[in-house]
Design a protein around this motif. Sequence first.
Motif, short mmCIF file in Angstrom:
data_model
loop_
_atom_site.label_atom_id
_atom_site.label_comp_id
_atom_site.label_asym_id
_atom_site.label_seq_id
_atom_site.Cartn_x
_atom_site.Cartn_y
_atom_site.Cartn_z
N GLU A 28 74.53 46.07 -43.32
CA GLU A 28 75.88 45.10 -42.91
C GLU A 28 76.36 45.61 -41.74
OE1 GLU A 28 77.16 42.43 -43.58
OE2 GLU A 28 75.96 41.69 -45.36
N GLY A 29 76.38 47.13 -41.31
CA GLY A 29 76.77 47.61 -40.33
C GLY A 29 76.03 47.25 -39.27
N LEU A 30 74.73 46.84 -39.20
CA LEU A 30 74.06 46.34 -38.14
C LEU A 30 74.54 44.73 -37.58
CD1 LEU A 30 70.72 47.89 -38.55
CD2 LEU A 30 72.24 48.43 -36.76
N ARG A 31 75.15 44.21 -38.54
CA ARG A 31 75.52 42.79 -38.19
C ARG A 31 76.13 42.57 -36.85
NH1 ARG A 31 77.07 38.12 -41.38
NH2 ARG A 31 76.81 39.40 -43.44
N GLY A 32 75.54 41.52 -36.18
CA GLY A 32 75.78 41.17 -34.80
C GLY A 32 75.02 42.05 -33.71
N THR A 33 74.35 43.09 -34.17
CA THR A 33 73.78 44.07 -33.39
C THR A 33 72.53 43.48 -32.59
OG1 THR A 33 74.53 45.98 -34.32
CG2 THR A 33 72.68 46.33 -32.98
N LEU A 34 72.35 43.47 -31.08
CA LEU A 34 71.20 42.93 -30.55
C LEU A 34 70.05 43.94 -30.48
CD1 LEU A 34 72.94 41.60 -27.22
CD2 LEU A 34 72.30 40.22 -29.49
N LEU A 35 68.78 43.49 -30.82
CA LEU A 35 67.80 44.46 -30.71
C LEU A 35 66.84 44.31 -29.57
CD1 LEU A 35 66.73 43.87 -34.43
CD2 LEU A 35 68.37 45.87 -33.57
N SER A 36 66.57 45.24 -28.86
CA SER A 36 65.76 45.27 -27.56
C SER A 36 64.54 46.10 -27.65
CB SER A 36 66.67 45.56 -26.72
OG SER A 36 67.31 46.92 -26.50
N VAL A 37 63.93 45.76 -26.45
CA VAL A 37 62.72 46.86 -26.16
C VAL A 37 62.76 46.98 -24.59
CG1 VAL A 37 61.08 46.19 -28.07
CG2 VAL A 37 61.06 44.83 -25.90
N PRO A 38 62.24 48.38 -24.16
CA PRO A 38 62.25 48.13 -22.79
C PRO A 38 61.34 47.01 -22.19
CG PRO A 38 61.67 50.36 -23.89
CD PRO A 38 61.71 49.30 -24.82
N ARG A 39 61.61 46.68 -20.94
CA ARG A 39 60.76 45.48 -20.39
C ARG A 39 59.44 46.14 -20.19
NH1 ARG A 39 57.81 42.79 -18.09
NH2 ARG A 39 57.89 41.06 -16.58
N SER A 40 58.90 47.20 -20.02
CA SER A 40 57.44 47.48 -19.89
C SER A 40 56.68 47.45 -21.10
CB SER A 40 57.55 49.04 -19.37
OG SER A 40 58.39 49.87 -20.30
N ALA A 41 57.60 47.29 -22.17
CA ALA A 41 56.94 47.24 -23.56
C ALA A 41 56.42 45.98 -23.81
CB ALA A 41 57.65 47.55 -24.64
N LEU A 42 56.85 44.91 -23.00
CA LEU A 42 56.34 43.54 -23.01
C LEU A 42 54.89 43.50 -22.62
CD1 LEU A 42 59.38 41.65 -22.07
CD2 LEU A 42 58.82 42.04 -24.27
N PRO A 43 54.09 42.40 -23.07
CA PRO A 43 52.87 42.13 -22.82
C PRO A 43 52.63 41.67 -21.23
CG PRO A 43 53.37 40.98 -24.84
CD PRO A 43 54.46 41.55 -24.45
N PRO A 44 51.79 42.03 -20.54
CA PRO A 44 51.59 41.56 -19.23
C PRO A 44 51.50 40.07 -19.17
CG PRO A 44 49.50 42.80 -19.95
CD PRO A 44 50.58 42.94 -21.07
N LEU A 45 51.89 39.44 -18.06
CA LEU A 45 51.97 38.20 -17.88
C LEU A 45 50.59 37.49 -16.91
CD1 LEU A 45 55.86 37.64 -16.87
CD2 LEU A 45 54.58 36.94 -19.05
N GLY A 46 50.32 36.59 -17.40
CA GLY A 46 49.25 35.80 -16.51
C GLY A 46 49.85 35.07 -15.45
N PRO A 47 48.79 34.25 -14.69
CA PRO A 47 49.48 33.74 -13.68
C PRO A 47 50.14 32.66 -13.87
CG PRO A 47 47.14 34.07 -13.30
CD PRO A 47 47.59 34.63 -14.68
N GLY A 48 51.17 32.25 -13.42
CA GLY A 48 52.31 31.38 -13.39
C GLY A 48 53.32 31.34 -14.82
N GLU A 49 53.00 32.64 -15.31
CA GLU A 49 53.90 33.08 -16.65
C GLU A 49 55.06 33.89 -16.18
OE1 GLU A 49 50.78 32.95 -20.19
OE2 GLU A 49 51.07 34.73 -19.12
N TYR A 50 56.14 33.74 -16.88
CA TYR A 50 57.25 34.42 -16.51
C TYR A 50 58.23 34.79 -18.03
CZ TYR A 50 59.33 29.65 -17.04
OH TYR A 50 59.46 28.56 -17.76
N TYR A 51 58.98 35.63 -17.86
CA TYR A 51 59.66 35.86 -19.02
C TYR A 51 61.15 35.47 -18.50
CZ TYR A 51 56.51 39.10 -21.35
OH TYR A 51 55.56 39.60 -21.96
N HIS A 52 61.93 34.79 -19.55
CA HIS A 52 63.30 34.21 -19.02
C HIS A 52 64.15 35.44 -18.56
CE1 HIS A 52 63.27 30.59 -22.15
NE2 HIS A 52 62.21 30.53 -21.06
N ALA A 53 64.10 36.73 -18.76
CA ALA A 53 64.92 37.65 -18.40
C ALA A 53 64.73 37.99 -17.09
CB ALA A 53 64.59 38.82 -19.28
#
Length: 161
Positions: free
Chosen positions: A72-97
């Motif tokens: 309950e103490g975590l309610r409303g908490t945003l969970l994130s990862v470093p940008r480098s932890a995301l999978p690589p993108l292919g041509p024409g792909e993008y992350y909203h961020a």
Amino acid sequence: MAEPRIILAAVAGAHGVGGEVRLKLFAQGLDSLKRHQTLFAGDRPLTLKSVKAGSAGAIARFAEIADRAAAEGLRGTLLSVPRSALPPLGPGEYYHADLIGLACQAADGTALGTVVAVENFGAGDLLEIEAADGRRALIPFRPGIADLDDGRIVADPAFLA
């Protein structure tokens, strides 16, 4: 300068008495969350032990969260990862961020504003552009209307009127 983090989910509340939490997912489903062993709640690392589908998102268990009160103490908490932890993108792909903060210009180079948000209500991505005077407009992120070109958005000004 710290590496930017990408928000994947928000804690909606506790689930049961054993420390599980309900998550609202911002990423594309459970698999995008499962690939990460560690998520960050602010600067606090949380070790993901398990995640499964829930009625309105996902149910997760973290090694560091042992009971309902901690969950309950975590309610409303945003969970994130470093940008480098995301999978690589292919041509024409993008992350909203990666689009947020980009300059938006007309084809002739005239400044139109800045991308401040990316929305998707099911029919495709919409870019929220904020002009210098503070006015905001949503435009479809579609070829010929708004294109990603060399680190900027080139948009048809008629869609910002």
